[in-house]
Design a protein around this motif. Structure first.
Motif, PDB file in Angstrom:
ATOM      1  N   GLU A 114     -16.295 -41.690  -9.997  1.00  0.00           N
ATOM      2  CA  GLU A 114     -17.441 -42.218 -10.730  1.00  0.00           C
ATOM      3  C   GLU A 114     -18.451 -42.948  -9.843  1.00  0.00           C
ATOM      4  OE1 GLU A 114     -16.358 -45.654 -13.280  1.00  0.00           O
ATOM      5  OE2 GLU A 114     -14.283 -45.082 -12.881  1.00  0.00           O
ATOM      6  N   PRO A 115     -19.104 -42.228  -8.944  1.00  0.00           N
ATOM      7  CA  PRO A 115     -20.188 -42.857  -8.183  1.00  0.00           C
ATOM      8  C   PRO A 115     -21.356 -43.201  -9.103  1.00  0.00           C
ATOM      9  CG  PRO A 115     -20.218 -40.495  -7.855  1.00  0.00           C
ATOM     10  CD  PRO A 115     -18.973 -40.806  -8.643  1.00  0.00           C
ATOM     11  N   GLY A 116     -22.234 -44.054  -8.635  1.00  0.00           N
ATOM     12  CA  GLY A 116     -23.377 -44.449  -9.460  1.00  0.00           C
ATOM     13  C   GLY A 116     -24.515 -44.990  -8.625  1.00  0.00           C
ATOM     14  N   TYR A 117     -25.540 -45.444  -9.323  1.00  0.00           N
ATOM     15  CA  TYR A 117     -26.680 -46.132  -8.694  1.00  0.00           C
ATOM     16  C   TYR A 117     -27.351 -46.959  -9.781  1.00  0.00           C
ATOM     17  CZ  TYR A 117     -31.184 -47.179  -6.662  1.00  0.00           C
ATOM     18  OH  TYR A 117     -32.285 -47.846  -6.223  1.00  0.00           O
ATOM     19  N   TYR A 118     -27.746 -48.202  -9.421  1.00  0.00           N
ATOM     20  CA  TYR A 118     -28.275 -49.124 -10.428  1.00  0.00           C
ATOM     21  C   TYR A 118     -29.458 -49.911  -9.863  1.00  0.00           C
ATOM     22  CZ  TYR A 118     -23.458 -48.072 -11.588  1.00  0.00           C
ATOM     23  OH  TYR A 118     -22.283 -47.422 -11.807  1.00  0.00           O
ATOM     24  N   GLU A 119     -30.531 -49.978 -10.639  1.00  0.00           N
ATOM     25  CA  GLU A 119     -31.679 -50.815 -10.318  1.00  0.00           C
ATOM     26  C   GLU A 119     -31.821 -51.845 -11.430  1.00  0.00           C
ATOM     27  OE1 GLU A 119     -35.359 -48.907  -9.494  1.00  0.00           O
ATOM     28  OE2 GLU A 119     -34.544 -47.652  -7.884  1.00  0.00           O
ATOM     29  N   GLU A 120     -31.621 -53.106 -11.088  1.00  0.00           N
ATOM     30  CA  GLU A 120     -31.642 -54.170 -12.087  1.00  0.00           C
ATOM     31  C   GLU A 120     -32.984 -54.217 -12.803  1.00  0.00           C
ATOM     32  OE1 GLU A 120     -30.758 -58.991 -12.448  1.00  0.00           O
ATOM     33  OE2 GLU A 120     -30.499 -57.946 -10.530  1.00  0.00           O
ATOM     34  N   GLY A 121     -32.927 -54.235 -14.123  1.00  0.00           N
ATOM     35  CA  GLY A 121     -34.137 -54.295 -14.928  1.00  0.00           C
ATOM     36  C   GLY A 121     -34.869 -52.981 -15.054  1.00  0.00           C
ATOM     37  N   ASN A 122     -34.289 -51.910 -14.501  1.00  0.00           N
ATOM     38  CA  ASN A 122     -34.968 -50.622 -14.532  1.00  0.00           C
ATOM     39  C   ASN A 122     -34.071 -49.549 -15.146  1.00  0.00           C
ATOM     40  OD1 ASN A 122     -36.760 -48.554 -14.174  1.00  0.00           O
ATOM     41  ND2 ASN A 122     -36.796 -48.648 -11.925  1.00  0.00           N
ATOM     42  N   TYR A 123     -33.050 -49.098 -14.418  1.00  0.00           N
ATOM     43  CA  TYR A 123     -32.154 -48.078 -14.947  1.00  0.00           C
ATOM     44  C   TYR A 123     -30.855 -48.062 -14.160  1.00  0.00           C
ATOM     45  CZ  TYR A 123     -33.554 -45.130 -10.969  1.00  0.00           C
ATOM     46  OH  TYR A 123     -33.786 -44.633  -9.719  1.00  0.00           O
ATOM     47  N   GLY A 124     -29.859 -47.404 -14.728  1.00  0.00           N
ATOM     48  CA  GLY A 124     -28.574 -47.238 -14.061  1.00  0.00           C
ATOM     49  C   GLY A 124     -28.054 -45.831 -14.259  1.00  0.00           C
ATOM     50  N   ILE A 125     -27.259 -45.371 -13.293  1.00  0.00           N
ATOM     51  CA  ILE A 125     -26.698 -44.013 -13.316  1.00  0.00           C
ATOM     52  C   ILE A 125     -25.222 -44.095 -12.948  1.00  0.00           C
ATOM     53  CG2 ILE A 125     -26.799 -41.693 -12.280  1.00  0.00           C
ATOM     54  CD1 ILE A 125     -29.717 -42.444 -11.419  1.00  0.00           C
ATOM     55  N   ARG A 126     -24.394 -43.378 -13.691  1.00  0.00           N
ATOM     56  CA  ARG A 126     -23.000 -43.176 -13.299  1.00  0.00           C
ATOM     57  C   ARG A 126     -22.550 -41.835 -13.855  1.00  0.00           C
ATOM     58  NH1 ARG A 126     -19.211 -47.427 -15.565  1.00  0.00           N
ATOM     59  NH2 ARG A 126     -20.644 -48.765 -14.404  1.00  0.00           N
ATOM     60  N   LEU A 127     -21.792 -41.087 -13.053  1.00  0.00           N
ATOM     61  CA  LEU A 127     -21.256 -39.793 -13.468  1.00  0.00           C
ATOM     62  C   LEU A 127     -19.760 -39.808 -13.212  1.00  0.00           C
ATOM     63  CD1 LEU A 127     -24.036 -37.469 -11.967  1.00  0.00           C
ATOM     64  CD2 LEU A 127     -23.828 -38.260 -14.325  1.00  0.00           C
ATOM     65  N   GLU A 128     -18.973 -39.828 -14.298  1.00  0.00           N
ATOM     66  CA  GLU A 128     -17.528 -40.028 -14.183  1.00  0.00           C
ATOM     67  C   GLU A 128     -16.747 -38.908 -14.857  1.00  0.00           C
ATOM     68  OE1 GLU A 128     -14.162 -43.374 -15.465  1.00  0.00           O
ATOM     69  OE2 GLU A 128     -16.143 -43.375 -16.394  1.00  0.00           O
ATOM     70  N   ASN A 129     -15.828 -38.336 -14.111  1.00  0.00           N
ATOM     71  CA  ASN A 129     -14.815 -37.419 -14.632  1.00  0.00           C
ATOM     72  C   ASN A 129     -13.437 -37.959 -14.305  1.00  0.00           C
ATOM     73  OD1 ASN A 129     -16.618 -35.584 -15.656  1.00  0.00           O
ATOM     74  ND2 ASN A 129     -16.207 -33.973 -14.157  1.00  0.00           N
ATOM     75  N   ILE A 130     -12.472 -37.652 -15.161  1.00  0.00           N
ATOM     76  CA  ILE A 130     -11.075 -37.900 -14.829  1.00  0.00           C
ATOM     77  C   ILE A 130     -10.524 -36.637 -14.180  1.00  0.00           C
ATOM     78  CG2 ILE A 130      -8.788 -38.459 -15.712  1.00  0.00           C
ATOM     79  CD1 ILE A 130     -10.829 -40.735 -15.817  1.00  0.00           C
ATOM     80  N   MET A 131      -9.835 -36.827 -13.062  1.00  0.00           N
ATOM     81  CA  MET A 131      -9.326 -35.721 -12.270  1.00  0.00           C
ATOM     82  C   MET A 131      -7.806 -35.811 -12.154  1.00  0.00           C
ATOM     83  SD  MET A 131     -12.447 -34.722 -11.495  1.00  0.00           S
ATOM     84  CE  MET A 131     -12.345 -33.493 -10.191  1.00  0.00           C
ATOM     85  N   LEU A 132      -7.190 -34.653 -12.007  1.00  0.00           N
ATOM     86  CA  LEU A 132      -5.751 -34.557 -11.748  1.00  0.00           C
ATOM     87  C   LEU A 132      -5.547 -34.152 -10.298  1.00  0.00           C
ATOM     88  CD1 LEU A 132      -2.789 -34.468 -12.821  1.00  0.00           C
ATOM     89  CD2 LEU A 132      -3.198 -32.041 -13.353  1.00  0.00           C
ATOM     90  N   VAL A 133      -4.673 -34.852  -9.599  1.00  0.00           N
ATOM     91  CA  VAL A 133      -4.330 -34.495  -8.219  1.00  0.00           C
ATOM     92  C   VAL A 133      -3.270 -33.399  -8.264  1.00  0.00           C
ATOM     93  CG1 VAL A 133      -3.453 -35.292  -5.996  1.00  0.00           C
ATOM     94  CG2 VAL A 133      -4.822 -36.832  -7.432  1.00  0.00           C
TER      95      VAL A 133
END
Length: 211
Positions: A114-133
């Motif tokens: 689940e990497p992401g990127y966030y700008e306070e007061g503007n917008y946020g991004i996160r893309l998360e999957n659950i994975m099996l090893v």
């Protein structure tokens, strides 16, 4: 920009998933930031690694595409998922911080990516999957006591098509994304065949079509 981190506990497992979507026409800067996060997700999700590898050794794979764009995120990249326990569950993790009692990633473990990127007061991004090893089939020259492992996605939700800057993706990244979206379509579309599912099916078709 709408970030939704959601999940639930069911009789047969616990879910944890994040998608970031845009309603309307996104600005190019937001699309580029979102695609950088997607590249980080794909870089780690498509990795192969020898048994005995720790999450802190792999965290950089998800951050490198963001660093190349001058971006980063202030949290870890992955955590285990407990069943009827904590959604964030050890003994492993994927983070730039190494815990003293941390376990290596092992066959059969689940982990978020689940990497992401966030700008306070503007917008946020996160893309998360659950994975099996899982163990990856094939020959290698790392020794008879070593297995090659890889991640298999358990989460089957598309990444929003209109936020993808296709020119930022390599051919390998496009191949991974197209394969993932085909799996999503093949797995989910049979459950959307009723008349009342028509809008959902069209949305699924649009967001899983190949790049």
């Amino acid at each position: 920009m709408y970030l939704c981190d959601s999940g639930a506990q069911y009789a047969d497992g616990t879910t944890d998933v994040t998608r970031t979507m845009f309603f309307g026409q996104p600005e190019e800067e937001k699309r580029r930031s979102w695609t950088a996060v997607l590249k980080g997700h794909i870089a780690l999700a498509s990795a192969c690694f020898p048994s005995g590898t720790f999450g802190f050794q792999m965290d950089v794979l998800a951050r490198q595409p963001l660093w190349q764009e001058g971006l980063d995120y202030p949290h870890g990249t992955g955590h285990g998922v407990g069943a009827y326990l904590n959604v964030h569950e050890g003994p492993h993790s994927i983070s730039f911080r190494r815990r003293e009692d941390e376990s290596s990633l092992q066959e059969g473990m689940t982990t978020s990516i689940e990497p992401g990127y966030y700008e306070e007061g503007n917008y946020g991004i996160r893309l998360e999957n659950i994975m099996l090893v899982e163990k990856k089939n094939g020959q290698h020259k790392l020794g008879s006591n070593v297995d090659i492992l890889h991640f298999v996605p358990l989460t089957l939700i598309p990444f929003q098509r209109k936020l993808i800057v296709a020119d930022m993706l390599s051919s390998q990244e496009k191949e991974y994304l197209n394969s993932y979206h085909k799996t999503v379509w093949d797995s989910v579309s049979p459950f959307l065949q009723k008349e009342e599912d028509k809008i959902a099916l069209e949305w699924l078709k649009e967001n899983t079509r190949p790049l």
